[in-house]
Write an enzyme that holds these catalytic residues in place. Structure first.
Site, PDB file in Angstrom:
ATOM      1  CD  GLU A  61      -1.699  -2.302   1.374  1.00 43.81           C
ATOM      2  OE1 GLU A  61      -0.745  -2.649   2.186  1.00 43.81           O
ATOM      3  OE2 GLU A  61      -2.733  -3.262   1.091  1.00 43.81           O
ATOM      4  CG  HIS A 130     -12.075  -6.925   5.695  1.00 47.37           C
ATOM      5  ND1 HIS A 130     -11.330  -7.508   6.689  1.00 47.37           N
ATOM      6  CD2 HIS A 130     -11.511  -7.153   4.431  1.00 47.37           C
ATOM      7  CE1 HIS A 130     -10.179  -8.186   6.083  1.00 47.37           C
ATOM      8  NE2 HIS A 130     -10.379  -8.064   4.399  1.00 47.37           N
TER       9      HIS A 130
END
Lengths: 327, 327
Positions: A61, A130
């Site tokens: 990322e 999530h």
């Protein structure tokens, strides 16, 4: 009447249209290539635009954001996908220290036209990593812009605006809305301007400010209150940084009461900031304390019972509205 | 892994003297900065590269304007060689409006896109993903321009190093990674931060070549760089060159560097890149007393002019503290 798309399709259409319009636009992220992204947002893009402009990256990322910043310095307009907004913490430094500060420390001689897409939010059974809503981290960083659409129309229009913007934009797309929100979308070159809120419902008794997936229960609560004789004006922020202070103030001039609803945890979320700004600049217009309905200061649990207990809903929002109206 | 082919190169007397000039100028610039800090004329934020100049000169010499460099905090000379004039650079250190950042940050946190210079943050290694992004744009354009990305051995322990070099290897990007191994990450010696002797071997894990060379020999650095540049320009991907060196001063000018011995410092000072190169140039009759005097006068005049310019340049206005945040 223009065609109707889902929120997810609207994001995809914005990407495709911008990539067709401007060869400097490209997308990168984990699984965004032939697979089409973990949620299918980038489906079809690889087929149309190829390997070089639809880049499957390693699980990196920080590099995804850093690569975007590097490309932006040569005039490109990368759109980086974080697979989940929760993972944005791994790219945090590149966003807040590299991208957000660049123009400032370059003496105003450079821009950073990148977009970081971050699928956020709960109510999808995602559990701790999530389901998060990390927007406040970025609202706290000058140099960034932060948007969070709630409709298919805004999902497309705001993404197009974000891609064309010369500043780094963090684009929070709510996973709960991907396939549930449907509607018309802007056509052609029409964009939804960053920094402008939308009034979703007019009313003169209480102002309710929300964004993202909180719009649905907020509007439902407003409908209930209408049946009880309380007219709630519902404002969809759409942009969180810079948020549309004027729209909130205009509404407050009518209602003198303000409720902020956020799916983000309560402490130091955008509700705290809006509340502080209203106290500073509109204190004399308030007939009641500014109130917030927010996620409790905890982590998003996996069990639907636990998560349901945390998420603001039409009941909790309506209760707060009643309290405000009666104050 | 096949060894890197020896690269033949021929430098004219003029080029050799130009290299010599840069070595002397960069050394003089840093030495003057060190004094200016002691005099209280430069506030701080000075991280000299005294002792490491051969790396900058050997890697930057002969670069194209379109090539990008991503220097680290000790590489002031790289900005000078890539085209930032001494007045601007000195103004930057004096926090004046005539500096790159208009007084907003010291040192090397500013870049100049038109000159192919990226300015990193203080997060060491964070420039490496950016370098990957710049290199990726050259790949997309099928251009033969390159990126030179600098990092210390300390930064090779940062996650960004791994993410960037991995991506560069996968994508075969035109990047030369230059490790300035000066033996210490601030106070911590190499053996406490990695279980290997040579950073160069890390390249193998990313699928490209790494070499360790004498970073105090400007021609050795130049030769290795030319080989790596030829590979990168020819589409054969990245190379890591580890330049063994030593910084004479502390991490920054306030650091007394008590963590190392006088003997160690003296040993490395005996490997000073400048006298070594001087001897070479004299032996080849490229340099004589008169030329040396000319070069030293030019260096002195450049530094004096830069200090004079910077000290009398205008200070920033308070409003500059909150401008240039957004385009």
């Amino acid at each position: 009447m223009s065609k109707e798309l889902s929120y997810l399709e609207a994001i995809r259409e914005a990407l495709a249209e911008e990539m067709r319009r401007d060869p400097k636009v490209f997308v990168l992220g984990e699984d965004v290539g032939p697979y089409g992204g973990a949620f299918g947002v980038t489906q079809g893009l690889h087929e149309e635009f190829g390997d070089l402009r639809v880049v499957d990256t390693p699980i990196s990322e920080s590099a995804i954001v850093g690569i975007s910043i590097g490309a932006s310095q040569r005039g490109y307009r990368p759109v980086a996908e974080m697979q989940f907004a929760d993972f944005i913490s791994c790219g945090f430094d590149q966003i807040v220290n590299q991208a957000a500060t660049l123009r400032f420390r370059y003496g105003g001689r450079a821009t950073v036209p990148i977009v970081v897409r971050a699928p956020s939010g709960g109510n999808v059974g995602g559990g701790l990593y999530h389901s998060q809503n990390p927007e406040a981290w970025f609202i706290h960083r000058p140099g960034l812009k932060v948007v969070a659409p709630s409709t298919a129309f805004d999902a497309k229009g705001l993404l197009k605006a974000a891609i064309r913007d010369d500043n780094p934009v963090v684009y929070f797309e709510h996973k709960y809305l991907y396939r549930r929100a449907k509607g018309p979308v802007p056509e052609g070159d029409e964009v939804v301007p960053i920094g402008v809120a939308a009034t979703r419902r007019e009313g003169s008794d209480v102002t309710l400010v929300a964004y993202g997936a909180m719009m649905t229960p907020s509007l439902e609560a407003a409908d209930r209150l209408a049946k009880e004789g309380v007219e709630v004006e519902v404002i969809d922020l759409r942009t969180l940084l810079p948020f549309d202070k004027d729209a909130i103030f205009r509404s407050l001039d009518k209602t003198n009461r303000l409720l902020i609803v956020q799916e983000d945890v309560k402490t130091l979320g955008i509700g705290a900031e809006i509340s502080a700004v209203v106290m500073e600049e509109k204190f004399d217009r308030l007939d009641a304390p500014v109130m917030r309905v927010a996620y409790p200061d905890t982590h998003p649990p996996f069990s639907h019972i636990l998560e349901g207990a945390n998420l603001p809903n039409a009941d909790t929002i309506a209760a707060a509205l009643r309290k405000l109206a009666a104050y | 892994m096949p060894p890197i082919k020896r690269t033949k190169f021929k430098l004219t007397s003029e080029q050799l003297l130009e290299m010599f000039y840069w070595l002397k100028l960069i050394r003089a610039f840093d030495e003057r900065l060190s004094i200016l800090v002691k005099q209280g004329k430069v506030r701080s934020g000075v991280y000299t590269g005294i002792g490491q100049e051969a790396i900058i000169v050997g890697t930057c010499f002969g670069l194209r304007r379109e090539d990008f460099i991503c220097p680290l905090h000790r590489d002031l000379g790289a900005l000078l060689m890539k085209g930032v004039d001494a007045r601007t650079m000195m103004s930057q250190m004096f926090a004046k409006t005539t500096g790159l950042s208009k007084g907003r940050d010291s040192a090397l946190h500013s870049g100049v896109n038109e000159l192919g210079i990226f300015g990193n943050t203080s997060m060491l290694g964070a420039n490496l993903p950016v370098a990957a992004g710049l290199g990726y744009t050259f790949k997309m354009e099928k251009s033969d321009n390159v990126v030179i990305a600098y990092f210390g051995e300390g930064a090779s322990n940062v996650g960004d190093f791994h993410e960037a070099l991995n991506f560069a290897g996968v994508q075969q990007l035109p990047i030369v990674f230059i490790c300035e191994n000066n033996q210490y990450a601030y106070s911590v010696p190499l053996e406490k931060t990695m279980a290997i002797d040579d950073v160069a071997i890390r390249a193998e894990g990313y699928g490209f070549d790494g070499v360790a060379i004498n970073g105090n020999d400007v021609l050795a650095v130049y030769q290795a760089t030319q080989g790596a540049l030829a590979r990168a320009r020819g589409g054969d991907g990245p190379t890591l060159i580890e330049c063994k060196t030593y910084r004479w001063h502390g991490h920054s000018e306030h650091d007394k560097a008590f963590y190392r011995t006088d003997e160690e410092l003296a040993m490395w000072k005996s490997r000073d890149p400048i006298p070594t190169f001087t001897t070479y140039l004299r032996a080849r009759h490229v340099l004589d007393d008169q030329k040396l005097k000319e070069i030293e006068s030019k260096v002195e005049a450049t530094i004096e002019d830069a200090v004079e310019f910077a000290s009398s340049a205008p200070d920033p206005s308070p409003e500059d503290a909150v401008s240039d945040l957004y385009a």
